[in-house]
Enzyme design. Sequence first.
Site, short mmCIF file in Angstrom:
data_model
loop_
_atom_site.label_atom_id
_atom_site.label_comp_id
_atom_site.label_asym_id
_atom_site.label_seq_id
_atom_site.Cartn_x
_atom_site.Cartn_y
_atom_site.Cartn_z
N CYS A 1 40.01 67.07 19.44
CA CYS A 1 40.95 67.39 18.35
C CYS A 1 40.10 67.64 17.12
O CYS A 1 40.06 66.85 16.19
CB CYS A 1 41.85 66.19 18.05
N CYS B 1 43.71 58.10 11.73
CA CYS B 1 43.58 57.70 10.32
C CYS B 1 44.90 57.05 9.91
O CYS B 1 45.42 57.29 8.83
CB CYS B 1 43.18 58.85 9.41
C1 LIG Z 1 43.35 64.06 12.80
S1 LIG Z 1 43.05 65.75 12.94
C2 LIG Z 1 41.37 65.78 13.47
C3 LIG Z 1 40.39 65.68 12.33
C4 LIG Z 1 38.97 66.06 12.78
N1 LIG Z 1 38.52 65.24 13.87
C5 LIG Z 1 37.97 65.99 11.66
O1 LIG Z 1 37.26 64.98 11.52
O2 LIG Z 1 37.87 66.96 10.88
C6 LIG Z 1 43.89 66.17 14.43
C7 LIG Z 1 43.72 67.63 14.84
O3 LIG Z 1 44.29 67.76 16.16
C8 LIG Z 1 44.85 69.04 16.27
N2 LIG Z 1 45.79 69.04 17.41
C9 LIG Z 1 47.12 68.77 17.42
N3 LIG Z 1 47.60 68.84 18.67
C10 LIG Z 1 46.56 69.16 19.47
C11 LIG Z 1 46.44 69.38 20.86
N4 LIG Z 1 47.48 69.30 21.68
N5 LIG Z 1 45.22 69.70 21.34
C12 LIG Z 1 44.14 69.78 20.52
N6 LIG Z 1 44.21 69.59 19.19
C13 LIG Z 1 45.41 69.27 18.68
C14 LIG Z 1 45.49 69.26 14.92
O4 LIG Z 1 45.70 70.65 14.68
C15 LIG Z 1 44.44 68.64 13.98
O5 LIG Z 1 43.54 69.63 13.57
#
Ligand SMILES: C[S@@+](CC[C@H](N)C(=O)[O-])C[C@H]1O[C@@H](n2cnc3c(N)ncnc32)[C@H](O)[C@@H]1O
Length: 452
Positions: A267, A388
């Site tokens: 993610c 978070c």
């Molecule tokens: C909490 S953020 C991650 C922050 C990142 N790890 C960073 O440190 O910059 C969660 C991310 O998961 C993505 N996301 C949501 N559903 C997802 C899925 N089914 N598969 C992969 N990514 C997904 C969102 O678009 C978002 O960018």
Amino acid sequence: MLAFEALRAVDERDAYANLVLPPLLRKAREKGDFDGRDAALATELVYGTLRRQGTYDAVIAACVDRPLSEVDPPVLDVLSLGVHQLLGTRIPSHAAVSASVELARVVLGDGRAKFVNAVLRKVAQHDLDGWLERVAPPYDDDPEDHLAVVHSHPRWIVSALWDSLGGGRDGIEDLLAADNERPEVTLVARPGRATAGELRDALDDEAALPGRWSPYAVRLSEGGEPGAIEAVREGRAGVQDEGSQLVALALANTPLDGPDKAWLDGCAGPGGKAALLAGLAAERGAVLLAAEKQPHRAGLVARALAGNPGPYQVIAADGTRPPWRPGSFDRVLMDVPCTGLGALRRRPEARWRRRPDDLDDFAPLQRGLLRTALASVRVGGVVAYVTCSPHLAETRAVVDDALKQYDGSAELLDARPQLPGVPALGDGPDVQLWPHLHGTDAMYLALIRRTG
Ligand SMILES: C[S@@+](CC[C@H](N)C(=O)[O-])C[C@H]1O[C@@H](n2cnc3c(N)ncnc32)[C@H](O)[C@@H]1O
């Protein structure tokens, strides 16, 4: 005026203050007659008013003779800005009232300006403590409602944070107070591309402090501008909370038997942790695959990783339907989408937007993504499940469900030794960081090893 426009955008269009403000400030600077101090004041007024909205609504409700739902939203915004100046800043009362009445005259007309004047004169009769004594229920009658009004959080969030934090009144009061403080800006020197020493050398001695625990962190003191640092402009360093650095480092540092060549960030958008992991992977001769569902956010990841000293790949992929082979990674980060209740100090309006129902929306996705992480890692490899948010429904409940499902083939590791020197990590085995104890966002980390 500018602060009022920003508040209207946040109220009316569900905009985010941190996105609305910069263009408004830029426009004001271009028109001239607006300097850095004006910008700092406007920013403080907007952020402070939004954060303290719960307290200020209670004060305004005590000064008007109808329910707040019957006061027009633009009038309420002018009043809230006025109340913040009166109760939350050192602006003298007469100046706060007259500036607010003048603003009301311009944006609302003379009739409503009179109403604003009458309400703010009542508010000016007491200071913040005086008002809190009058409008907050006594702690002993209803602790959660008392804390909700005094520290300006929705009651359900007070309750959830307290469940996760445990302990008595002092801890939760400190946590809620920390959510109302402006967080320090922390930089990360991306391994192999910059060092913390280089970042500090680029700044005046007083402007930069070393990280508390992450060797890659540099903390900027008041007024430090990340954009003024060459390494940040070039992407060799970035802005990243130290808690985010610690969870990525914990995953990278967990001891592993056998190969350590393939890492996955499932993610990854917008790429803060991926950039740190990619640098660490390069130092070890490992390759990072950074996956992100939203294509435009995958683009941000690609930008954050460009220039990484070792090989990596960025793909747009749905982590619940992974295109990669099961069991093919040695280390996996799953930093799942969540309510963000651990980063309330960064997003002043977020606490008023979130609803308890949001937890139900995230629950299946969080479970699905953790299942993918456990299926993607090889036997003996390690998964870091990260949020978070400290809400137990997004942290332990998700991890407990996954462990039940993987009964006998996955075990929760004690994450605390992987955060060396960090105090107050509780009883383990998982770790919850806290703004008031660690100066970080309230990041949660569970380290899970596949055992069979
Ligand atoms: C909490 S953020 C991650 C922050 C990142 N790890 C960073 O440190 O910059 C969660 C991310 O998961 C993505 N996301 C949501 N559903 C997802 C899925 N089914 N598969 C992969 N990514 C997904 C969102 O678009 C978002 O960018």
